[in-house]
Design a protein around this motif. Structure first.
Motif, short mmCIF file in Angstrom:
data_model
loop_
_atom_site.label_atom_id
_atom_site.label_comp_id
_atom_site.label_asym_id
_atom_site.label_seq_id
_atom_site.Cartn_x
_atom_site.Cartn_y
_atom_site.Cartn_z
N GLU A 125 5.48 5.29 3.10
CA GLU A 125 4.05 5.00 3.25
C GLU A 125 3.22 6.28 3.26
OE1 GLU A 125 0.93 2.76 6.26
OE2 GLU A 125 3.07 2.25 6.39
N ARG A 152 0.30 7.08 0.61
CA ARG A 152 -1.08 7.35 1.02
C ARG A 152 -1.54 8.73 0.53
NH1 ARG A 152 -3.11 3.42 4.10
NH2 ARG A 152 -1.71 2.07 5.29
N LEU A 204 5.91 -2.85 1.02
CA LEU A 204 5.10 -1.65 1.23
C LEU A 204 3.90 -1.65 0.30
CD1 LEU A 204 4.47 1.17 2.34
CD2 LEU A 204 6.05 2.09 0.61
N LEU A 231 -0.18 -1.81 1.25
CA LEU A 231 -1.13 -0.78 0.87
C LEU A 231 -2.21 -1.29 -0.09
CD1 LEU A 231 1.36 2.19 0.46
CD2 LEU A 231 -0.23 1.78 2.34
#
Length: 148
Positions: A95, A99, A127, A131
């Protein structure tokens, strides 16, 4: 934990992880091939690779290729590779890499990040959906022509 843009000094770390990534997709282990492939991408400035480093050791990486969407007439990046070493999983590293990549792509003026994943890779799908990624290829077939 630090996320750095991979340079030639990082080839060994990224290549080790890249080789493990390829093994995950059932390719034979070939560290020499992995080092050449990753080294060439960095030397030729053909991709952007982010490497997560913890105490001097590469723990995960993400590789992006620049592209364009002709229909929307925008710059995009193809998120092609994401891998976290088994010893580093379950700590949110994937993650963090995602990001970091999203923010970097925005800074580069990209309109979109695109990726493909295996239908049985439910951990990755979870995941991506967390997101904000959306499934977009339900109406298309993926084709490939082997040129070798």
């Amino acid at each position: 934990m630090e996320i750095v843009t991979a340079e030639l000094c990082h080839v060994d770390d990224v290549a080790r992880l890249f080789n493990l990534y390829r093994e995950f997709y059932e390719c034979a282990s070939d560290v020499v091939l992995a080092k050449k492939f990753i080294g060439d991408r960095i030397k030729n400035n053909e991709s952007t690779i982010f490497l997560a480093v913890d105490r001097g050791v590469g723990c995960g990486f993400i590789q992006l290729y620049p592209s364009f969407c002709s229909v929307d007439a925008v710059k995009i990046y193809i998120l092609y590779d994401l891998y976290v070493d088994a010893d580093c999983r379950r700590a949110g590293l994937a993650e963090k890499l995602m990001r970091h990549t999203t923010e970097w792509a925005k800074e580069q003026g990209a309109a979109r990040l695109d990726l493909l994943t295996a239908k049985d890779n439910t951990a990755a799908q979870s995941l991506y959906e967390k997101l904000g990624y959306k499934v977009t290829l339900e109406d298309f077939y993926a084709y490939s022509l082997n040129l070798s």
